[in-house]
Design a protein around this motif. Structure first.
Motif, mmCIF file in Angstrom:
data_model
loop_
_atom_site.group_PDB
_atom_site.id
_atom_site.type_symbol
_atom_site.label_atom_id
_atom_site.label_comp_id
_atom_site.label_asym_id
_atom_site.label_seq_id
_atom_site.Cartn_x
_atom_site.Cartn_y
_atom_site.Cartn_z
ATOM 1 N N GLY A 140 45.479 8.750 8.755
ATOM 2 C CA GLY A 140 45.858 10.156 8.829
ATOM 3 C C GLY A 140 46.798 10.419 9.989
ATOM 4 N N ILE A 141 46.578 9.709 11.103
ATOM 5 C CA ILE A 141 47.479 9.841 12.256
ATOM 6 C C ILE A 141 48.864 9.307 11.903
ATOM 7 C CG2 ILE A 141 47.946 9.061 14.604
ATOM 8 C CD1 ILE A 141 44.897 8.975 15.045
ATOM 9 N N THR A 142 48.923 8.087 11.380
ATOM 10 C CA THR A 142 50.232 7.495 11.067
ATOM 11 C C THR A 142 50.886 8.166 9.869
ATOM 12 O OG1 THR A 142 49.200 5.762 9.699
ATOM 13 C CG2 THR A 142 49.564 5.270 12.032
ATOM 14 N N GLY A 143 50.111 8.976 9.143
ATOM 15 C CA GLY A 143 50.680 9.689 8.005
ATOM 16 C C GLY A 143 51.716 10.725 8.394
ATOM 17 N N ILE A 144 51.775 11.091 9.678
ATOM 18 C CA ILE A 144 52.783 12.076 10.098
ATOM 19 C C ILE A 144 54.131 11.420 10.392
ATOM 20 C CG2 ILE A 144 50.982 13.567 11.055
ATOM 21 C CD1 ILE A 144 51.967 12.771 13.854
ATOM 22 N N LEU A 145 54.214 10.089 10.277
ATOM 23 C CA LEU A 145 55.509 9.415 10.420
ATOM 24 C C LEU A 145 56.384 9.836 9.240
ATOM 25 C CD1 LEU A 145 54.151 5.895 11.412
ATOM 26 C CD2 LEU A 145 55.553 7.363 12.873
ATOM 27 N N ASN A 146 57.418 10.597 9.534
ATOM 28 C CA ASN A 146 58.156 11.235 8.444
ATOM 29 C C ASN A 146 59.670 11.216 8.638
ATOM 30 O OD1 ASN A 146 58.475 13.041 10.540
ATOM 31 N ND2 ASN A 146 57.109 14.601 9.677
ATOM 32 N N GLY A 147 60.159 10.382 9.538
ATOM 33 C CA GLY A 147 61.595 10.392 9.820
ATOM 34 C C GLY A 147 61.885 11.165 11.089
ATOM 35 N N ARG A 148 61.426 12.418 11.146
ATOM 36 C CA ARG A 148 61.546 13.161 12.408
ATOM 37 C C ARG A 148 60.680 12.509 13.475
ATOM 38 N NH1 ARG A 148 59.009 17.146 12.617
ATOM 39 N NH2 ARG A 148 58.076 17.459 10.565
ATOM 40 N N ILE A 149 59.473 12.150 13.075
ATOM 41 C CA ILE A 149 58.565 11.409 13.954
ATOM 42 C C ILE A 149 58.704 9.944 13.595
ATOM 43 C CG2 ILE A 149 56.154 11.025 14.579
ATOM 44 C CD1 ILE A 149 55.660 13.964 13.832
ATOM 45 N N ASP A 150 59.133 9.132 14.554
ATOM 46 C CA ASP A 150 59.464 7.746 14.223
ATOM 47 C C ASP A 150 58.520 6.715 14.822
ATOM 48 O OD1 ASP A 150 60.203 7.920 16.886
ATOM 49 O OD2 ASP A 150 62.349 7.880 16.485
ATOM 50 N N GLU A 151 57.564 7.158 15.650
ATOM 51 C CA GLU A 151 56.672 6.167 16.258
ATOM 52 C C GLU A 151 55.389 6.835 16.738
ATOM 53 O OE1 GLU A 151 58.023 2.543 18.774
ATOM 54 O OE2 GLU A 151 57.565 4.134 20.211
ATOM 55 N N ILE A 152 54.276 6.137 16.522
ATOM 56 C CA ILE A 152 52.971 6.530 17.041
ATOM 57 C C ILE A 152 52.496 5.408 17.957
ATOM 58 C CG2 ILE A 152 50.567 7.062 16.499
ATOM 59 C CD1 ILE A 152 52.397 9.193 15.456
ATOM 60 N N THR A 153 52.016 5.764 19.151
ATOM 61 C CA THR A 153 51.527 4.755 20.088
ATOM 62 C C THR A 153 50.047 4.979 20.362
ATOM 63 O OG1 THR A 153 53.698 4.709 21.158
ATOM 64 C CG2 THR A 153 51.871 3.669 22.333
ATOM 65 N N PHE A 154 49.252 3.932 20.137
ATOM 66 C CA PHE A 154 47.844 3.911 20.522
ATOM 67 C C PHE A 154 47.787 3.203 21.877
ATOM 68 C CE2 PHE A 154 48.011 4.096 15.944
ATOM 69 C CZ PHE A 154 46.960 4.915 15.561
ATOM 70 N N GLU A 155 47.287 3.877 22.897
ATOM 71 C CA GLU A 155 47.409 3.330 24.251
ATOM 72 C C GLU A 155 46.126 3.506 25.051
ATOM 73 O OE1 GLU A 155 49.697 4.922 28.132
ATOM 74 O OE2 GLU A 155 51.038 4.394 26.475
ATOM 75 N N THR A 156 45.835 2.508 25.894
ATOM 76 C CA THR A 156 44.798 2.618 26.914
ATOM 77 C C THR A 156 45.417 2.162 28.232
ATOM 78 O OG1 THR A 156 43.920 0.363 26.730
ATOM 79 C CG2 THR A 156 43.071 2.002 25.168
ATOM 80 N N GLU A 157 44.619 2.107 29.277
ATOM 81 C CA GLU A 157 45.150 1.655 30.559
ATOM 82 C C GLU A 157 45.571 0.190 30.513
ATOM 83 O OE1 GLU A 157 43.238 2.677 34.225
ATOM 84 O OE2 GLU A 157 42.182 4.348 33.301
ATOM 85 N N ASP A 158 45.053 -0.569 29.542
ATOM 86 C CA ASP A 158 45.306 -2.009 29.506
ATOM 87 C C ASP A 158 46.316 -2.444 28.460
ATOM 88 O OD1 ASP A 158 43.435 -2.429 31.533
ATOM 89 O OD2 ASP A 158 41.782 -2.566 30.100
ATOM 90 N N MET A 159 46.613 -1.608 27.473
ATOM 91 C CA MET A 159 47.489 -2.051 26.390
ATOM 92 C C MET A 159 48.106 -0.865 25.675
ATOM 93 S SD MET A 159 45.856 -0.988 23.447
ATOM 94 C CE MET A 159 46.515 -2.056 22.163
ATOM 95 N N GLU A 160 49.067 -1.165 24.807
ATOM 96 C CA GLU A 160 49.607 -0.174 23.907
ATOM 97 C C GLU A 160 49.992 -0.861 22.607
ATOM 98 O OE1 GLU A 160 52.104 -2.250 26.129
ATOM 99 O OE2 GLU A 160 51.672 -0.355 27.132
ATOM 100 N N ALA A 161 49.886 -0.130 21.521
ATOM 101 C CA ALA A 161 50.280 -0.636 20.208
ATOM 102 C C ALA A 161 51.193 0.399 19.576
ATOM 103 C CB ALA A 161 49.056 -0.879 19.333
#
Length: 254
Positions: free
Chosen positions: A104-125
């Protein structure tokens, strides 16, 4: 220090409705992971940091009993695993409820929104439209190497460990994370052009995405728009040599 914060970053032209959808699914994902890896222990997630531009939202988990702190850390680690699986197109590691929220989070990737980052203090995806459409198919593992990136320091935050955004010469925002105790590296660096050395993560095209394990931040002096005049007379010329204005005019009219 406890491992108790998670961040969701939305990059692109983010409209209010996009943000609301992402936050609903973000909450649903946290609740699903709580049930699955922490036995439903009561964890209160509070807003720790908000940043405009790339729509960063950081939340911190708190518990009533100190003995429950492990539950928060388990949720954070599960969130990291979710991000990695989404980024690399691997099988989703948790329940359907958690998967529905993550997609549902990545479902908002629509061209205007081009990237979603899942992040903690130790990593990011990082999840892009291309990555989201290639789930369950292997994708290239992120590349890391020691290096140095130049850019201007913006969006400095110390709420969840010192981090800042470095905008390079191409206008790309690169997330930089300092280790605890290294805050002095950023002294007088705000809005300055700097060179950041550390462990650089790059995407499949070789573009820098983030820098961790930073070893040095060097502020560079950037010349002003009129500094070229200081070079006048540096190279001797003959008495009949044309002026610089004349040379430029000849080149323009050639």
């Amino acid at each position: 220090m406890p491992k108790d914060t998670i961040t969701l970053r939305i990059s692109g032209d983010v409209h209010l409705e996009d943000y609301l959808v992402a936050m609903r699914q973000f909450r649903a994902l946290i609740e699903a992971l709580n049930k699955e890896v922490a036995g439903g222990i009561e964890v209160e997630w509070s807003i720790e940091d908000l940043a405009a531009g790339s729509a960063d939202t950081t939340v911190r988990g708190g518990v009533k009993e100190e003995s429950w702190q492990r539950a928060v850390e388990d949720i954070v680690r599960a969130y990291e695993e979710v991000g990695i699986s989404m980024e690399r197109g691997q099988d989703f590691p948790y329940s359907k409820e958690a998967a529905d929220a993550a997609f549902g989070i990545t479902g908002i990737l629509n061209g205007r929104i081009d990237e979603i980052t899942f992040e903690t203090e130790d990593m990011e995806a990082f999840v892009t439209s291309a990555a989201a459409s290639s789930l369950n198919r292997p994708v290239q593992t992120p590349a890391y190497s020691y290096g140095a990136i130049e850019g201007r320091v913006q969006t400095l935050s110390s709420r969840t460990g010192l981090r800042f955004t470095l905008f390079d010469a191409f206008g790309r925002g690169i997330q930089c994370h300092l280790r605890r105790g290294d805050e002095d590296m950023m002294r007088d660096a705000w809005n300055k052009w700097v060179v950041v050395e550390g462990r650089v993560r790059r995407d499949a095209e070789g573009k820098p995405k983030s820098i961790r394990q930073i070893t040095d931040v060097v502020v560079r002096e950037v010349g002003g728009s009129e500094d070229y005049r200081e070079a006048r007379g540096a190279v001797p010329v003959g008495p009949n040599a044309p002026s610089s204005e004349e040379i430029i005019r000849r080149l323009r009219d050639a």
